[in-house]
Design a protein around this motif. Structure first.
Motif, PDB file in Angstrom:
ATOM      1  N   PRO A   1       0.842  -1.211   0.000  1.00 43.54           N
ATOM      2  CA  PRO A   1       0.000   0.000   0.000  1.00 43.54           C
ATOM      3  C   PRO A   1       0.871   1.253   0.000  1.00 43.54           C
ATOM      4  CG  PRO A   1       0.092  -0.973   2.187  1.00 43.54           C
ATOM      5  CD  PRO A   1       0.775  -1.946   1.278  1.00 43.54           C
ATOM      6  N   ARG A   2       0.302   2.336  -0.475  1.00 39.98           N
ATOM      7  CA  ARG A   2       1.029   3.608  -0.497  1.00 39.98           C
ATOM      8  C   ARG A   2       1.122   4.183   0.913  1.00 39.98           C
ATOM      9  NH1 ARG A   2       2.141   5.541  -5.453  1.00 39.98           N
ATOM     10  NH2 ARG A   2       0.932   4.732  -7.216  1.00 39.98           N
ATOM     11  N   LEU A   3       2.268   4.758   1.222  1.00 40.76           N
ATOM     12  CA  LEU A   3       2.447   5.433   2.499  1.00 40.76           C
ATOM     13  C   LEU A   3       1.861   6.837   2.425  1.00 40.76           C
ATOM     14  CD1 LEU A   3       6.141   4.364   3.198  1.00 40.76           C
ATOM     15  CD2 LEU A   3       4.029   3.245   3.979  1.00 40.76           C
ATOM     16  N   ALA A   4       1.922   7.554   3.522  1.00 37.77           N
ATOM     17  CA  ALA A   4       1.375   8.912   3.563  1.00 37.77           C
ATOM     18  C   ALA A   4       2.068   9.832   2.570  1.00 37.77           C
ATOM     19  CB  ALA A   4       1.491   9.469   4.983  1.00 37.77           C
TER      20      ALA A   4
ATOM     21  N   GLY B   1       2.951   8.999  -0.368  1.00 37.93           N
ATOM     22  CA  GLY B   1       2.574   8.624  -1.733  1.00 37.93           C
ATOM     23  C   GLY B   1       3.409   7.512  -2.334  1.00 37.93           C
ATOM     24  N   TYR B   2       4.486   7.132  -1.669  1.00 44.52           N
ATOM     25  CA  TYR B   2       5.355   6.076  -2.197  1.00 44.52           C
ATOM     26  C   TYR B   2       4.970   4.720  -1.624  1.00 44.52           C
ATOM     27  CZ  TYR B   2       8.472   9.726  -3.959  1.00 44.52           C
ATOM     28  OH  TYR B   2       8.997  10.796  -4.628  1.00 44.52           O
ATOM     29  N   ARG B   3       5.334   3.670  -2.350  1.00 48.36           N
ATOM     30  CA  ARG B   3       5.172   2.301  -1.865  1.00 48.36           C
ATOM     31  C   ARG B   3       6.517   1.832  -1.320  1.00 48.36           C
ATOM     32  NH1 ARG B   3       0.236   0.692  -3.818  1.00 48.36           N
ATOM     33  NH2 ARG B   3      -0.450   1.692  -5.758  1.00 48.36           N
ATOM     34  N   GLU B   4       6.506   1.217  -0.177  1.00 49.22           N
ATOM     35  CA  GLU B   4       7.736   0.765   0.472  1.00 49.22           C
ATOM     36  C   GLU B   4       7.814  -0.760   0.389  1.00 49.22           C
ATOM     37  OE1 GLU B   4      11.374   1.537   2.238  1.00 49.22           O
ATOM     38  OE2 GLU B   4       9.867   2.994   1.561  1.00 49.22           O
ATOM     39  N   TYR B   5       8.914  -1.252  -0.208  1.00 50.49           N
ATOM     40  CA  TYR B   5       9.122  -2.689  -0.367  1.00 50.49           C
ATOM     41  C   TYR B   5      10.099  -3.194   0.688  1.00 50.49           C
ATOM     42  CZ  TYR B   5       6.916  -2.156  -4.951  1.00 50.49           C
ATOM     43  OH  TYR B   5       6.034  -1.885  -5.972  1.00 50.49           O
ATOM     44  N   GLY B   6       9.878  -4.416   1.150  1.00 51.47           N
ATOM     45  CA  GLY B   6      10.737  -5.001   2.163  1.00 51.47           C
ATOM     46  C   GLY B   6      11.381  -6.300   1.711  1.00 51.47           C
ATOM     47  N   MET B   7      11.969  -7.022   2.673  1.00 54.24           N
ATOM     48  CA  MET B   7      12.687  -8.257   2.375  1.00 54.24           C
ATOM     49  C   MET B   7      11.770  -9.309   1.749  1.00 54.24           C
ATOM     50  SD  MET B   7      15.358 -10.077   2.255  1.00 54.24           S
ATOM     51  CE  MET B   7      16.553  -9.096   3.184  1.00 54.24           C
ATOM     52  N   ARG B   8      10.565  -9.465   2.270  1.00 48.86           N
ATOM     53  CA  ARG B   8       9.651 -10.474   1.719  1.00 48.86           C
ATOM     54  C   ARG B   8       9.313 -10.166   0.264  1.00 48.86           C
ATOM     55  NH1 ARG B   8       6.354 -14.685   3.358  1.00 48.86           N
ATOM     56  NH2 ARG B   8       7.107 -14.557   5.505  1.00 48.86           N
ATOM     57  N   ASP B   9       9.180  -8.881  -0.079  1.00 46.84           N
ATOM     58  CA  ASP B   9       8.921  -8.520  -1.472  1.00 46.84           C
ATOM     59  C   ASP B   9      10.098  -8.902  -2.364  1.00 46.84           C
ATOM     60  OD1 ASP B   9       6.342  -7.126  -1.070  1.00 46.84           O
ATOM     61  OD2 ASP B   9       7.572  -5.701   0.064  1.00 46.84           O
ATOM     62  N   ALA B  10      11.318  -8.670  -1.869  1.00 46.56           N
ATOM     63  CA  ALA B  10      12.510  -9.016  -2.637  1.00 46.56           C
ATOM     64  C   ALA B  10      12.608 -10.524  -2.845  1.00 46.56           C
ATOM     65  CB  ALA B  10      13.766  -8.489  -1.939  1.00 46.56           C
ATOM     66  N   VAL B  11      12.302 -11.277  -1.797  1.00 44.58           N
ATOM     67  CA  VAL B  11      12.340 -12.735  -1.898  1.00 44.58           C
ATOM     68  C   VAL B  11      11.276 -13.215  -2.882  1.00 44.58           C
ATOM     69  CG1 VAL B  11      11.931 -14.889  -0.646  1.00 44.58           C
ATOM     70  CG2 VAL B  11      13.337 -13.092   0.378  1.00 44.58           C
ATOM     71  N   ALA B  12      10.083 -12.618  -2.815  1.00 44.61           N
ATOM     72  CA  ALA B  12       9.001 -13.012  -3.725  1.00 44.61           C
ATOM     73  C   ALA B  12       9.391 -12.734  -5.173  1.00 44.61           C
ATOM     74  CB  ALA B  12       7.718 -12.272  -3.367  1.00 44.61           C
ATOM     75  N   LEU B  13       9.996 -11.582  -5.439  1.00 46.11           N
ATOM     76  CA  LEU B  13      10.419 -11.251  -6.794  1.00 46.11           C
ATOM     77  C   LEU B  13      11.505 -12.213  -7.269  1.00 46.11           C
ATOM     78  CD1 LEU B  13      10.323  -9.508  -9.297  1.00 46.11           C
ATOM     79  CD2 LEU B  13      11.837  -7.857  -8.156  1.00 46.11           C
ATOM     80  N   ALA B  14      12.432 -12.544  -6.394  1.00 44.20           N
ATOM     81  CA  ALA B  14      13.483 -13.506  -6.754  1.00 44.20           C
ATOM     82  C   ALA B  14      12.875 -14.863  -7.087  1.00 44.20           C
ATOM     83  CB  ALA B  14      14.486 -13.643  -5.609  1.00 44.20           C
ATOM     84  N   ARG B  15      11.868 -15.261  -6.325  1.00 42.93           N
ATOM     85  CA  ARG B  15      11.193 -16.537  -6.558  1.00 42.93           C
ATOM     86  C   ARG B  15      10.492 -16.527  -7.920  1.00 42.93           C
ATOM     87  NH1 ARG B  15      10.673 -21.353  -3.947  1.00 42.93           N
ATOM     88  NH2 ARG B  15       8.504 -21.175  -3.261  1.00 42.93           N
ATOM     89  N   VAL B  16       9.824 -15.431  -8.243  1.00 41.34           N
ATOM     90  CA  VAL B  16       9.138 -15.340  -9.532  1.00 41.34           C
ATOM     91  C   VAL B  16      10.133 -15.479 -10.674  1.00 41.34           C
ATOM     92  CG1 VAL B  16       7.833 -13.837 -11.073  1.00 41.34           C
ATOM     93  CG2 VAL B  16       7.234 -13.955  -8.660  1.00 41.34           C
ATOM     94  N   ARG B  17      11.244 -14.767 -10.576  1.00 39.91           N
ATOM     95  CA  ARG B  17      12.231 -14.817 -11.655  1.00 39.91           C
ATOM     96  C   ARG B  17      12.799 -16.220 -11.823  1.00 39.91           C
ATOM     97  NH1 ARG B  17      11.538 -11.166 -15.130  1.00 39.91           N
ATOM     98  NH2 ARG B  17      13.700 -11.308 -15.819  1.00 39.91           N
TER      99      ARG B  17
END
Length: 261
Positions: A30-33, A35-51
């Motif tokens: 979700p967007r923060l106050a 206006g940006y979206r903040e990605y964390g470690m789980r997002d990075a792992v998920a993207l690595a898994r997709v690739r």
């Protein structure tokens, strides 16, 4: 981290990340106050898994299911699975280096090259089909020559007996040129281009129908891992065609474990 940092971390474009969001494969934070979206470690792992899943030939729908299941798993469990996958890749690299060492030995001895090492069946096949002036066709020829150089005699004789039969079929040249043309068109696109799946399906269907004359049992010996070392000469999208085609062939002919002892 922001989307650009996430993309850079995994070596992809922000367009690819947004595409995975749009397809419902990667959850979008979700967007923060501000206006940006903040990605964390789980997002990075998920993207690595997709690739990695895409690289192994899974469809985007299949990758979506895996990532959805991952959301209910502990991050440490997912990381352990990724570590095990990296260990398998490490072994594949060792095996590939061993094969290349044999090629290097032959090159240093001056015996490497199709005229010196290729079987008459291969040379006759290449002359008959007259591969076009295509980067994809050049890769295919180099792969055939490498296989002929390092393969054991029985496998080489079996493969090129089949090639000799195919060379007599006028459909082979027409189909081959169409395949190389379409594969060359994928040289500069993302590995999730919509043209990949139809081309992989064409290759798989033709291979099962014409190149597995023993009822399909030869296809059970194929696997993405088997050809992975030979895909480095292709662009990512081109390699994806070969991976998906092999997965389709394997699904059509059945797993190796289905063979009788």
């Amino acid at each position: 981290m922001r989307i650009g940092e996430l993309a850079a971390l995994l070596g992809v474009s922000t367009r690819t990340v947004r595409y995975y969001h749009h397809q419902g494969i990667l959850p979008e934070p979700p967007r923060l106050a501000n206006g940006y979206r903040e990605y964390g470690m789980r997002d990075a792992v998920a993207l690595a898994r997709v690739r990695r899943l895409v690289a192994l030939g899974l469809s985007l729908d299949e990758a979506r299911d895996v990532i959805a299941e991952d959301r209910s798993r502990e991050l440490t469990e997912i990381l352990a699975e990724i570590d095990a996958d990296l260990a398998r890749q490490e072994q594949e690299i060792r095996d590939r280096r061993q094969r290349l060492a044999e090629v290097l030995r032959q090159a240093e001895a001056g015996t490497l090259g199709p005229e010196a090492t290729a079987s008459p069946d291969l040379l006759a096949f290449l002359k008959t089909v007259d591969l076009p002036a295509s980067k994809a066709a050049a890769w295919d020829r180099e792969l055939l020559e490498l296989m002929d150089t390092v393969a054991a005699a029985p496998e080489r004789e079996r493969a090129f007996a089949l090639f000799g039969t195919l060379a007599a079929d006028p459909e082979v040249t027409a189909r081959g040129r169409e395949f190389y043309r379409r594969l060359d068109e994928l040289a500069d696109v993302e590995p999730d281009d919509p043209r990949i799946a139809p081309l992989a399906e064409m290759v798989a269907a033709y291979s099962v129908r014409h190149m597995l004359p023993d009822g399909g049992t030869a296809g059970r010996e194929w696997g993405v891992e088997t050809v992975e070392p030979f895909l480095e000469g292709l662009a990512p999208a081109q390699a994806q065609v070969i991976r998906q085609a092999i997965r389709l062939i394997t699904e059509e002919t059945g797993p190796a474990s289905a063979d009788p002892p």
